[in-house]
Write an enzyme that holds these catalytic residues in place. Sequence first.
Site, PDB file in Angstrom:
ATOM      1  N   HIS A 345       0.840  -1.209   0.000  1.00  0.00           N
ATOM      2  CA  HIS A 345       0.000   0.000   0.000  1.00  0.00           C
ATOM      3  C   HIS A 345       0.871   1.254   0.000  1.00  0.00           C
ATOM      4  CE1 HIS A 345      -2.198   3.283   2.039  1.00  0.00           C
ATOM      5  NE2 HIS A 345      -3.211   2.853   1.307  1.00  0.00           N
ATOM      6  N   ARG A 451      -9.283   5.790  -8.437  1.00  0.00           N
ATOM      7  CA  ARG A 451      -9.707   4.943  -7.316  1.00  0.00           C
ATOM      8  C   ARG A 451     -10.597   5.793  -6.417  1.00  0.00           C
ATOM      9  NH1 ARG A 451      -3.444   3.527  -7.358  1.00  0.00           N
ATOM     10  NH2 ARG A 451      -3.573   5.758  -7.734  1.00  0.00           N
ATOM     11  N   ARG A 507     -13.219   3.846 -11.019  1.00  0.00           N
ATOM     12  CA  ARG A 507     -13.514   2.543 -10.419  1.00  0.00           C
ATOM     13  C   ARG A 507     -14.389   2.743  -9.190  1.00  0.00           C
ATOM     14  NH1 ARG A 507      -8.578  -0.691  -7.858  1.00  0.00           N
ATOM     15  NH2 ARG A 507      -8.920   0.832  -6.201  1.00  0.00           N
ATOM     16  N   THR A 658      -3.585  -5.772 -12.723  1.00  0.00           N
ATOM     17  CA  THR A 658      -2.576  -6.839 -12.639  1.00  0.00           C
ATOM     18  C   THR A 658      -1.990  -7.000 -11.242  1.00  0.00           C
ATOM     19  OG1 THR A 658      -0.954  -5.264 -13.503  1.00  0.00           O
ATOM     20  CG2 THR A 658      -1.953  -6.802 -15.074  1.00  0.00           C
ATOM     21  N   ASN A 659      -2.175  -6.020 -10.340  1.00  0.00           N
ATOM     22  CA  ASN A 659      -1.707  -6.232  -8.963  1.00  0.00           C
ATOM     23  C   ASN A 659      -2.454  -7.416  -8.343  1.00  0.00           C
ATOM     24  OD1 ASN A 659      -0.263  -3.914  -9.396  1.00  0.00           O
ATOM     25  ND2 ASN A 659      -1.504  -2.621  -8.083  1.00  0.00           N
ATOM     26  N   ASP A 660      -3.791  -7.335  -8.346  1.00  0.00           N
ATOM     27  CA  ASP A 660      -4.584  -8.409  -7.741  1.00  0.00           C
ATOM     28  C   ASP A 660      -4.584  -9.671  -8.594  1.00  0.00           C
ATOM     29  OD1 ASP A 660      -5.111  -6.933  -5.559  1.00  0.00           O
ATOM     30  OD2 ASP A 660      -7.251  -6.648  -5.908  1.00  0.00           O
ATOM     31  N   CYS A 722      -4.059  -1.293 -15.687  1.00  0.00           N
ATOM     32  CA  CYS A 722      -3.946  -0.188 -14.725  1.00  0.00           C
ATOM     33  C   CYS A 722      -3.261  -0.606 -13.434  1.00  0.00           C
ATOM     34  CB  CYS A 722      -5.316   0.408 -14.418  1.00  0.00           C
ATOM     35  SG  CYS A 722      -6.458  -0.761 -13.659  1.00  0.00           S
TER      36      CYS A 722
END
Length: 764
Positions: A345, A451, A507, A658-660, A722
């Site tokens: 984070h 976000r 989002r 692509t992070n999650d 993203c």
Amino acid sequence: GLNDISVKGLANKTGNERFAYDSYRRFIQMFSDVVMGLEKNKFEYVLEKIKESKHLKYDFELTANDLMEVIEVYKAFYKENLGQSFPQDPRVQLKLAIEAVFKSWDNPRAIYYRRMNDIPYDWGTAVNVQSMVFGNMGDTSGTGVAFTRNPANGTKEVYGEYLINAQGEDVVAGIRTPEAISKLAQDLPSAYDEFIKISNILEKHYKDMQDMEFTIEEGKLYFLQTRNGKRTAQAALQIACDMVDEGLITPKEAIKRLDAKALEQLLHPKFDETSLKNATKIGSALPASPGAAAGKIYFTASAAKEAHKRKEKVILVRLETSPEDIEGMHIAQGTLTARGGMTSHAAVVARGIGTCCISGCSQMEIDEENKVFTLGGHTFNEGDYLSLDGTKGDIYLGNIKTVPASIDGNFGRIMAWADSFRKLEIRTNADTINDAKMAKEFGAQGIGLCRSEHMFFQEQRIHNMRKMILARNEAERINALKALLEYQREDYIGLYTIMNGLPVTVRLIDPPLHEFLPKEDSQIELLARDMNMSVEEIHYQCDLLKEENPMMGHRGCRLAVTYPEIARMQARAIIEAAIYVKNSSKIEVTPEIMIPLIGEIKELQYVKTEVVNEITKVLEENNIDNIDYKIGTMIEVPRAALLADEIASEAEFFSFGTNDLTQMTFGLSRDDSAKFLDSYYSKKIYESDPFSRLDEHGVGKLVEMAVLKGRSIRKDIKLGICGEHGGDPSSIAFCHKLGLTYVSCSPYRVPIARLAAAQAALEE
């Protein structure tokens, strides 16, 4: 090849006994260090003691007899530490030296360097065996290192240093102060003239700035090696533009040779070089977000904010950050965390806002409650000064002076060339007006990820958000949402206005609700008073909302399914803001509403219906027949990639989170993986951090599958990425290959993405 016998032959052949024994002394010292792993410093200590005993300052003042004494002490030290005599057989020496080069491929520095520069392990290394030339044969001999242009600023001038009567290691060891290369014209004019002539030939041949090593042996010049020289980002742009102007290379060649990642050096503050030389380094960890920062330490976002009001520069120090810390991170010069990886984070937020961050400092022992931590043998309390180098991951004592970034006209020329070659659009991840302004200045072509949850972390906003989350019924929740609607609408108006018709993808709220809840007693008490609840009730409700595995918990579209009124509020804010901007500023806005964490088409259908129904209401209330908008989804659950054709029947665009997607595909936590990834690198299980560089072999297959399946149903589907990978050059090349529409990255990575996208197109 030197041993107790051949050293005498070398002395006889050259007629220079001192030179022969100096060479043998150097060989024993370097062989012991590089091949056998004995510390070089211990040999230097022996050498210094002998020089002191003879009242000498420099190595070259030692006589042949002095050097024989040094050699005997060196050999005794070698035997004492390794349990064997220094090898006298040249074949044994050569075999061990060759093995040392091959072994070096696996040392920690090499592993780190490969990971940093995307070099595969299986390339392996090579060994060159070559004859020796000697710069330590007297006053007509010497050695040096030089560049055909200045590597610091790119100026077209020969730049370098040399030493008379020395070998290569003397130039870099710092024992003797080298001379500027220009003085060689006085000391050995014919060698200097030949050096300049050959330097020019090499640069014209390789069409790039050369980094050259040379030795002069009794007046004869030898070039030992040449290679394309490393340079600062500022110098790289200057050299590229100059060489285009000189007709040496084309704009295409200029773009292809630049290091996209290095552009970040130009965009962030850095330490003043003089101040840095006198600084004390106390530790290092992961270079999570580049730039330099110095300020007073504070342990909470609220304390950081108070210090900021007093005009203090702040370093936020946390065990780990949470969304609650965002406002504190915004006003801080930099952030240091004990936990977390390169995509934690803290890292993601810091890169997004362009501040420095060092994460995963496991050597740090932190007591947040008592506001103290220890690192490198030092104890720090709130208000003490600390300096962070987020580009390298180094941590320093005290308050080191920083200097701002400077961007000149070469940057604009390079970006214009890049834009003429690239095919991918470059958008930004931006949640605030400042982020959007910065990204637009850097050339962003829209917002690929806003976000919306990041808009709630100012003091009054987070308070109202908490009232909505802890509401006892739907009526209370809807009432609390009215205040949030005002904030959201105001923010979207600002973003639409700045982007001036460029696309903006919003989002819907993604994180689990417990991340918004208070931790400090004062905030809990305020909430209890305002909601007419007891402190115990607030604690109880907060405990109920805590999740065992929040990454896979009640978040994303699941929130909208459970509490559709939240999604309706956000849809209303998005469309009302678009109508306002169209009417007041004549800016045509086409909002893109992104529903996160879809894994099942029925989830998308349900949330989409709620969103569309609310938009229809807004249009009727405003007497508007129609407004263009798109509804899409974030592909971040592997199941969504597998069923992308079904999902494309409802979604007008895909944005790959692509992070999650990486977390769920690998089964890795991006915050916790930093604890063990070093072991995976050293054991060749992973060659790079999958959260920094997209895993094309696994995660990439899911992305490719989703692209093909999505296009099979909806040929004109808009496709973007993203996640953090949107600012990584190798990942951008992969996105180009798949034919994505755009990549979206943090504002400070927009120039990197523009250049990397151009390089991908030219490489193709």
